[in-house]
Design an enzyme around this catalytic site. Sequence first.
Site, short mmCIF file in Angstrom:
data_model
loop_
_atom_site.label_atom_id
_atom_site.label_comp_id
_atom_site.label_asym_id
_atom_site.label_seq_id
_atom_site.Cartn_x
_atom_site.Cartn_y
_atom_site.Cartn_z
N HIS A 522 0.81 -1.22 0.00
CA HIS A 522 0.00 0.00 0.00
C HIS A 522 0.85 1.27 0.00
O HIS A 522 0.32 2.38 -0.12
CB HIS A 522 -0.92 -0.01 1.22
CG HIS A 522 -2.18 0.81 1.03
ND1 HIS A 522 -2.67 1.15 -0.21
CD2 HIS A 522 -3.04 1.34 1.93
CE1 HIS A 522 -3.77 1.87 -0.06
NE2 HIS A 522 -4.02 2.00 1.23
N ASP A 526 -2.44 1.68 -4.50
CA ASP A 526 -3.66 2.02 -3.79
C ASP A 526 -4.76 0.98 -4.07
O ASP A 526 -4.63 0.16 -4.98
CB ASP A 526 -4.14 3.41 -4.20
CG ASP A 526 -3.16 4.50 -3.78
OD1 ASP A 526 -2.53 4.35 -2.73
OD2 ASP A 526 -3.04 5.49 -4.53
#
Length: 550
Positions: A522, A526
């Site tokens: 992450h 995304d």
Amino acid sequence: MKNDIVMPQMGESITNGTITKWHKQVGDTIEIDEILLEISTDKVESEIPSPYSGKIVEILFEEGETIDVGVKIAAVDDDMNAEVSASGSSEAAAPAPAAAEPAQAAPAATGSSDTLEDVVMPQMGESITNGTITKWHKSVGDMIEIDEILLEISTDKVESEIPSPFEGRIEEILFEEGETIDVGVKIASVETDPSKPQGSAGSSAPAASAPAANQAQESAPAASSSQPSPTTKGGRRFYTPLVRNLAKKHGVDLNELAHIEGSGAGGRVNKADFMNFLENRGSAPKAAPAPAATKSAPAAPKAAPAPQASSVPSSTSGRVEVIPMDNMRKAIAKNMIASKMTSPHVNSMDEVDMTKLFKFREGFKHQFKKEEGFSLTYTHFILYALVQALKEFPMVNSSIVGDEIHMKKDINLGCAVAVPGNGLVVPVIKGADNLNIRGIARKLDELVQKARAKKLTLDDMSGGTYTFTNNGSFGILMATPVILQPQLGIFCVGTMKKRPIVTEDDAIAIRQMMYATHTYDHRLIDGEVGSKFLRHVINTLQTTDWEGLF
């Protein structure tokens, strides 16, 4: 002869380093393994020893400058006599020290150090930063041929026999079996001119005592103390990075180090010398009791777990079996923790209707096996679908290096393979984006066969940019795998099961369903990109005209 010194590679994916301090200047003399400079990267700060002995004739970059790996940063001329005579004008005021230079360097020039080749810990695969020595096939003093097995090394991915890159005599072995060493660290050295007596020019005593260093620690220093050592210069003494690290770890300062007699090449202090010194450090005149006491001390920490285990109430102590981890399992544990600490893992999951693909494979698998000689599996189709998704979302095929994003132009797919009795290995299909589905299947079958025969090479295990793992082969529905560093994602599928599904026209049908998980980092990927990537793979599996690809 002038020898170039280049910016070393300090770790996986590191492309440059910043010079933080020069320990020498142009005109200074330097010994092999004496610290030349300090380098800093985003991952490590290191003291860099000189690979050559001689005079510094060039320094091409200032402190604070950042230089790419492999670029020349300095030069050392190992012709000490030529350098001294050429620079006579600058050193005329000090004829005595100048005359002493060649004399002091003579043992090194005529001894074994000028043909001493370093053997370093090799990189065993993508993201592997260290390895554990499981067995030495040679001892100090033994002769070895090029490509003859020198040692065995274990990591979390592979256990390998490492051949010698040099022919000659084993001069040094710096680490014991069971020790874990970082990639690129010197682990041994080979004298590549066996025609010369070991440690010639007055160093035969240390050479002879080196193989017996652990059994005759007292006689070796006595032999080496009577001869000049090339590791001393101008009243200073220099030590290998291994000895420096041991000294730092055990709180031994340079004044104490200076009193250690070396039994290594040319009188150099090696690990055995240091550990012998440490055992007898500060011991009383009672010679016999002191070694006995100190020898029992190192064993104490190893014995400590036993009393702890026995402290369990007697009613349950007999029901606990203690099994030591093997080297591969310890390495896996270490790397999995490191990955979780490095990458914030996010998992996107969905189900895949595999009915169309299931029917195609059932009708084509016998013809495929007849043509290719191996079975057509669902993994081949999933790998093909992953390649298409990675082409569409190239950011997933990247890695993070410091504050930079390194987008990989080649798609190298790692595919986890369970090897009974040998854990899990991840061979890599190089250039998967240039292969059709048959090419992917052929390459995977080749790697699987090599994995099960324990014949995977370092090249087979390195360079992966994205990984696939199939937990469905164990009959489970889904899993959330751990990312293989320095990659940014891993794809996992579960088993296929028949389930009732509501179709688009609100009917209920029995379909072949499978769960898929895309786990991604992450820091860069995304939820939008990670989920769209998963959806792309699913659409490829559900809608492709597979017959047209064969």
